[in-house]
Design a protein around this motif. Structure first.
Motif, PDB file in Angstrom:
ATOM      1  N   ASN A  93     -13.444   2.249   0.710  1.00 20.16           N
ATOM      2  CA  ASN A  93     -12.855   0.911   0.777  1.00 20.16           C
ATOM      3  C   ASN A  93     -11.935   0.853   2.009  1.00 20.16           C
ATOM      4  OD1 ASN A  93     -11.789  -1.612   0.255  1.00 20.16           O
ATOM      5  ND2 ASN A  93     -10.750  -1.031  -1.637  1.00 20.16           N
ATOM      6  N   HIS A  94     -12.541   0.939   3.163  1.00 19.77           N
ATOM      7  CA  HIS A  94     -11.813   1.045   4.428  1.00 19.77           C
ATOM      8  C   HIS A  94     -10.732  -0.026   4.602  1.00 19.77           C
ATOM      9  CE1 HIS A  94     -11.120   2.118   8.598  1.00 19.77           C
ATOM     10  NE2 HIS A  94     -11.318   0.858   8.933  1.00 19.77           N
ATOM     11  N   ASP A  95     -11.002  -1.225   4.140  1.00 19.49           N
ATOM     12  CA  ASP A  95     -10.059  -2.339   4.310  1.00 19.49           C
ATOM     13  C   ASP A  95      -9.018  -2.425   3.194  1.00 19.49           C
ATOM     14  OD1 ASP A  95     -11.415  -3.126   6.601  1.00 19.49           O
ATOM     15  OD2 ASP A  95     -12.767  -4.423   5.465  1.00 19.49           O
ATOM     16  N   TRP A  96      -9.090  -1.534   2.225  1.00 19.91           N
ATOM     17  CA  TRP A  96      -8.188  -1.552   1.074  1.00 19.91           C
ATOM     18  C   TRP A  96      -8.255  -2.891   0.336  1.00 19.91           C
ATOM     19  CZ3 TRP A  96      -3.979   2.006  -0.302  1.00 19.91           C
ATOM     20  CH2 TRP A  96      -4.055   3.225   0.375  1.00 19.91           C
ATOM     21  N   SER A  97      -9.443  -3.454   0.235  1.00 17.17           N
ATOM     22  CA  SER A  97      -9.625  -4.711  -0.491  1.00 17.17           C
ATOM     23  C   SER A  97      -9.383  -4.483  -1.979  1.00 17.17           C
ATOM     24  CB  SER A  97     -11.051  -5.219  -0.301  1.00 17.17           C
ATOM     25  OG  SER A  97     -11.322  -5.424   1.054  1.00 17.17           O
TER      26      SER A  97
ATOM     27  N   LYS B 131       0.811  -1.231   0.000  1.00 12.13           N
ATOM     28  CA  LYS B 131       0.000   0.000   0.000  1.00 12.13           C
ATOM     29  C   LYS B 131       0.841   1.277   0.000  1.00 12.13           C
ATOM     30  CE  LYS B 131      -3.532  -2.790   0.846  1.00 12.13           C
ATOM     31  NZ  LYS B 131      -3.375  -4.018   0.135  1.00 12.13           N
TER      32      LYS B 131
ATOM     33  N   HIS C 145     -10.083   5.387   1.818  1.00 12.73           N
ATOM     34  CA  HIS C 145     -10.576   5.044   3.152  1.00 12.73           C
ATOM     35  C   HIS C 145     -12.101   5.154   3.241  1.00 12.73           C
ATOM     36  CE1 HIS C 145     -10.269   4.383   7.450  1.00 12.73           C
ATOM     37  NE2 HIS C 145     -11.105   5.384   7.611  1.00 12.73           N
TER      38      HIS C 145
END
Length: 97
Positions: free
Chosen positions: A86-90, A16, A83
Motif C-alpha cells: 500500500n505504497h500510498d498508505w491509502s 501516520k 509500503h
C-alpha cells in the motif's frame, strides 16, 4: 473443512505516526469498531482509524502467531509491509466491501 478467514492488520492515524497491529476473524466489523471508537483503549485514545495493511490466514493459530511476530518486530518492518502492499498508505477500508 474450515472456510473461516482470519486477518492480521495494521491501522494508523492521519499523520501516520502511530501504528496498531491486531488480529480478527471479521475485518470489516473490527475496522468499524476502531473507526467508531466502540472500545476505550489505545486505538480510541490515539484516534487510530485508517486500515493500511492486512493479510489473510486460514488458521487462527497461525494468524495469532503472525500478529505476535509483526508486533514484536521493529517499526521499520511494519513500514516495509505497508509500503510493499500500500505504497500510498491509502485507507483500505473501502476495498473490503
Amino acid at each position: 473443512m474450515n472456510n473461516k478467514q482470519y486477518y492480521v492488520y495494521i491501522m494508523t492515524i492521519k499523520s501516520k505516526t502511530v501504528l496498531y497491529t491486531g488480529v480478527t476473524n471479521d475485518l470489516i466489523r473490527r475496522v468499524y469498531q476502531h473507526k467508531s471508537k466502540v472500545f476505550e483503549g489505545f486505538t480510541s485514545k490515539y484516534n487510530v482509524d485508517q486500515l493500511v495493511y492486512y493479510e489473510i490466514h486460514q488458521d487462527i493459530k497461525l494468524a495469532i502467531e503472525r500478529e505476535k511476530q509483526v508486533k514484536a518486530g521493529p517499526r521499520r518492518k511494519k513500514l516495509e509491509l505497508i509500503h510493499i502492499t500500500n505504497h500510498d498508505w491509502s485507507d483500505l477500508c473501502g476495498a473490503l466491501r
